[in-house]
Design a protein around this motif. Structure first.
Motif, PDB file in Angstrom:
ATOM      1  N   GLY A  86       0.796  -1.215   0.000  1.00  0.00           N
ATOM      2  CA  GLY A  86       0.000   0.000   0.000  1.00  0.00           C
ATOM      3  C   GLY A  86       0.827   1.263   0.000  1.00  0.00           C
ATOM      4  O   GLY A  86       2.043   1.239  -0.230  1.00  0.00           O
ATOM      5  N   GLN A  87       0.163   2.369   0.278  1.00  0.00           N
ATOM      6  CA  GLN A  87       0.754   3.703   0.280  1.00  0.00           C
ATOM      7  C   GLN A  87       1.001   4.144   1.722  1.00  0.00           C
ATOM      8  O   GLN A  87       0.099   4.091   2.564  1.00  0.00           O
ATOM      9  N   LEU A  88       2.218   4.596   2.003  1.00  0.00           N
ATOM     10  CA  LEU A  88       2.575   5.063   3.334  1.00  0.00           C
ATOM     11  C   LEU A  88       2.183   6.517   3.536  1.00  0.00           C
ATOM     12  O   LEU A  88       2.212   7.320   2.602  1.00  0.00           O
ATOM     13  N   SER A  89       1.838   6.865   4.759  1.00  0.00           N
ATOM     14  CA  SER A  89       1.648   8.265   5.131  1.00  0.00           C
ATOM     15  C   SER A  89       1.921   8.406   6.622  1.00  0.00           C
ATOM     16  O   SER A  89       1.716   7.468   7.401  1.00  0.00           O
ATOM     17  N   GLY A  90       2.385   9.573   7.022  1.00  0.00           N
ATOM     18  CA  GLY A  90       2.702   9.779   8.424  1.00  0.00           C
ATOM     19  C   GLY A  90       3.559  11.014   8.599  1.00  0.00           C
ATOM     20  O   GLY A  90       3.684  11.827   7.677  1.00  0.00           O
ATOM     21  N   PRO A  91       4.117  11.199   9.773  1.00  0.00           N
ATOM     22  CA  PRO A  91       4.113  10.279  10.908  1.00  0.00           C
ATOM     23  C   PRO A  91       2.799  10.278  11.677  1.00  0.00           C
ATOM     24  O   PRO A  91       2.014  11.212  11.588  1.00  0.00           O
ATOM     25  N   GLY A 104       5.007   6.430  14.397  1.00  0.00           N
ATOM     26  CA  GLY A 104       4.285   5.391  13.690  1.00  0.00           C
ATOM     27  C   GLY A 104       3.977   5.808  12.269  1.00  0.00           C
ATOM     28  O   GLY A 104       4.354   6.898  11.830  1.00  0.00           O
ATOM     29  N   VAL A 105       3.273   4.950  11.556  1.00  0.00           N
ATOM     30  CA  VAL A 105       2.982   5.217  10.150  1.00  0.00           C
ATOM     31  C   VAL A 105       1.668   4.549   9.767  1.00  0.00           C
ATOM     32  O   VAL A 105       1.244   3.573  10.402  1.00  0.00           O
ATOM     33  N   GLN A 106       1.026   5.068   8.742  1.00  0.00           N
ATOM     34  CA  GLN A 106      -0.205   4.491   8.207  1.00  0.00           C
ATOM     35  C   GLN A 106       0.080   3.848   6.857  1.00  0.00           C
ATOM     36  O   GLN A 106       0.896   4.353   6.078  1.00  0.00           O
ATOM     37  N   ILE A 107      -0.590   2.716   6.596  1.00  0.00           N
ATOM     38  CA  ILE A 107      -0.523   2.076   5.279  1.00  0.00           C
ATOM     39  C   ILE A 107      -1.940   1.985   4.732  1.00  0.00           C
ATOM     40  O   ILE A 107      -2.833   1.439   5.381  1.00  0.00           O
ATOM     41  N   GLN A 108      -2.138   2.538   3.536  1.00  0.00           N
ATOM     42  CA  GLN A 108      -3.438   2.497   2.867  1.00  0.00           C
ATOM     43  C   GLN A 108      -3.321   1.586   1.658  1.00  0.00           C
ATOM     44  O   GLN A 108      -2.542   1.867   0.734  1.00  0.00           O
ATOM     45  N   LEU A 124     -12.519  -5.183  -4.997  1.00  0.00           N
ATOM     46  CA  LEU A 124     -11.704  -5.741  -3.934  1.00  0.00           C
ATOM     47  C   LEU A 124     -11.520  -4.725  -2.818  1.00  0.00           C
ATOM     48  O   LEU A 124     -11.114  -3.601  -3.073  1.00  0.00           O
ATOM     49  N   PRO A 125     -11.802  -5.100  -1.591  1.00  0.00           N
ATOM     50  CA  PRO A 125     -11.658  -4.145  -0.500  1.00  0.00           C
ATOM     51  C   PRO A 125     -10.203  -3.858  -0.198  1.00  0.00           C
ATOM     52  O   PRO A 125      -9.364  -4.749  -0.214  1.00  0.00           O
ATOM     53  N   GLY A 126      -9.871  -2.589   0.073  1.00  0.00           N
ATOM     54  CA  GLY A 126      -8.526  -2.243   0.491  1.00  0.00           C
ATOM     55  C   GLY A 126      -8.429  -2.258   2.000  1.00  0.00           C
ATOM     56  O   GLY A 126      -9.415  -2.373   2.707  1.00  0.00           O
ATOM     57  N   TYR A 127      -7.208  -2.158   2.491  1.00  0.00           N
ATOM     58  CA  TYR A 127      -6.969  -2.100   3.917  1.00  0.00           C
ATOM     59  C   TYR A 127      -6.391  -0.737   4.260  1.00  0.00           C
ATOM     60  O   TYR A 127      -5.726  -0.091   3.436  1.00  0.00           O
ATOM     61  N   GLN A 142       5.289   3.999  -1.778  1.00  0.00           N
ATOM     62  CA  GLN A 142       4.698   2.670  -1.832  1.00  0.00           C
ATOM     63  C   GLN A 142       5.550   1.670  -1.055  1.00  0.00           C
ATOM     64  O   GLN A 142       6.767   1.833  -0.933  1.00  0.00           O
ATOM     65  N   ILE A 143       4.883   0.649  -0.519  1.00  0.00           N
ATOM     66  CA  ILE A 143       5.596  -0.442   0.142  1.00  0.00           C
ATOM     67  C   ILE A 143       4.884  -1.746  -0.194  1.00  0.00           C
ATOM     68  O   ILE A 143       3.661  -1.767  -0.405  1.00  0.00           O
ATOM     69  N   GLN A 144       5.645  -2.825  -0.284  1.00  0.00           N
ATOM     70  CA  GLN A 144       5.100  -4.128  -0.638  1.00  0.00           C
ATOM     71  C   GLN A 144       4.905  -4.992   0.603  1.00  0.00           C
ATOM     72  O   GLN A 144       5.614  -4.855   1.608  1.00  0.00           O
ATOM     73  N   ARG A 145       3.945  -5.865   0.533  1.00  0.00           N
ATOM     74  CA  ARG A 145       3.667  -6.826   1.612  1.00  0.00           C
ATOM     75  C   ARG A 145       4.934  -7.593   1.972  1.00  0.00           C
ATOM     76  O   ARG A 145       5.600  -8.163   1.111  1.00  0.00           O
ATOM     77  N   GLY A 146       5.294  -7.596   3.263  1.00  0.00           N
ATOM     78  CA  GLY A 146       6.470  -8.315   3.725  1.00  0.00           C
ATOM     79  C   GLY A 146       7.765  -7.526   3.631  1.00  0.00           C
ATOM     80  O   GLY A 146       8.801  -7.974   4.136  1.00  0.00           O
ATOM     81  N   GLN A 147       7.733  -6.357   3.005  1.00  0.00           N
ATOM     82  CA  GLN A 147       8.928  -5.527   2.893  1.00  0.00           C
ATOM     83  C   GLN A 147       9.233  -4.875   4.244  1.00  0.00           C
ATOM     84  O   GLN A 147       8.327  -4.580   5.034  1.00  0.00           O
TER      85      GLN A 147
END
Length: 332
Positions: A86-91, A104-108, A124-127, A142-147
């Motif tokens: 997902g897409q990062l945003s923060g702090p 901390g950080v948010q992932i959309q 498809l629902p997002g998280y 952007q960040i990938q699952r498990g990264q």
């Protein structure tokens, strides 16, 4: 546009989508999130300590509020990973006081995948989640699952003795517990052997008789006016306790109802089995657990009953005799 051209266009779009799907899989492909913290591959949730409990809905503010997230166990300084792409945003400043863990950080995530055909892919629902008490490598992009996402901050500096953890909170304050728990296959009906329950007792040896009574099923209780409705599996104070079969946890179970040093326990309900394990402190009271996975630790029974053969009270939910299941688990 001719029918032939339309078919060619659809084929091209489908091919492009397939490549994108491989590179950036939609969240629907991963119905459960990835491991969040190194050292905690199953995303175990914090149990209870003197600061409170980590499950969703636990009491906060002296009972005047509820926990709107889940606390995933994570050692100070451990590596933290993205649970989904997902897409990062923060702090994200949870405490708003600049303490050592106020980061901390948010992932959309995105749910906008579709096919340009007469058979579109369902929406498809997002998280969207906030991960708090961590320091991310970056707050944007952007960040990938498990990264790798960042590292766990020094929670012990702020709350000495707490079970260090990442606060995981859905943006809409819904319960993320079912997404955190890895997929656990159902317990096979044909495998009726329970695993070892306590470290140091691989054969699930049952307590004999001591000055407090006997540990077998049906043993006299309350001066002969009652019967033992469980089985006492020998277990040293402080020993590691394991799940005898795979299932769903629930609790806490308070057997003595007096808050003594051993008044804790948990229930496991699996495919064909339901059991209560008492006089233990589980790592968590809710979620899925696998057969043989660490469940918790044995509580200090000697403090309450000096000289007793320390043991876990194992009781089937229907109060039937669990002895045969424990015996079939010998050496497993």
């Amino acid at each position: 546009m001719s029918a032939l051209s339309l078919v060619a266009l659809v084929s091209l779009v489908s091919a492009v989508f397939a490549k994108q799907l491989d590179a950036h899989p939609p969240q629907q492909q991963h119905r459960h999130w990835a491991q969040i913290c190194s050292g905690n591959p199953t995303n175990r949730i914090r149990g209870c300590d003197r600061y409170g409990c980590g499950q969703y809905g636990a009491d906060r503010h002296s009972g005047k509020g509820k926990h709107v997230g889940v606390d995933v166990i994570c050692a100070d300084g451990a590596t933290v990973y993205a649970p989904f792409s997902g897409q990062l945003s923060g702090p994200i400043r949870f405490f708003h006081n600049g303490n050592a863990i106020d980061d901390g950080v948010q992932i959309q995530g995105s749910g906008n995948w579709f096919f340009l055909t007469s058979h579109p892919l369902p929406s498809l629902p997002g998280y969207c989640v906030k991960l708090v008490c961590i320091h991310p490598i970056r707050y944007q992009g952007q960040i990938q699952r498990g990264q790798q996402l960042g590292r766990m901050l020094p929670m012990q500096k702020v709350f000495p003795g707490i079970i260090s953890h990442i606060h995981v909170e859905n943006c809409d304050h819904s319960d993320p517990t079912h997404l955190l728990t890895p997929v656990v296959p159902p317990f096979p009906q044909q495998d009726t052997r329970w695993a070892t329950v306590c470290s140091g007792n691989p054969t699930n040896e049952i307590r004999g008789c001591d000055r407090y009574g006997c540990g077998y099923y049906g043993a006299p209780r309350r001066n002969g006016k009652g019967k033992h409705t469980g089985v006492d599996v020998i277990c040293s104070d402080g020993a590691t306790v394991y799940a005898p079969f795979s299932g769903e946890l629930s609790g806490p179970i308070k057997f003595f109802h007096n808050g003594n040093a051993i008044d804790d326990g948990v229930q496991i309900r699996g495919s064909g089995f339901c059991v209560k394990l008492l006089c233990i402190h589980p790592i968590r009271y809710n979620g899925r657990i696998s057969k043989g996975q660490i469940l918790g630790r044995m509580l200090p029974m000697q403090r309450v009953f000096p000289g007793i053969t320390s043991h876990i009270h194992v009781e089937n939910c229907d109060r039937s005799d669990p002895t045969s299941n424990l015996e079939r688990g010998k050496g497993q």
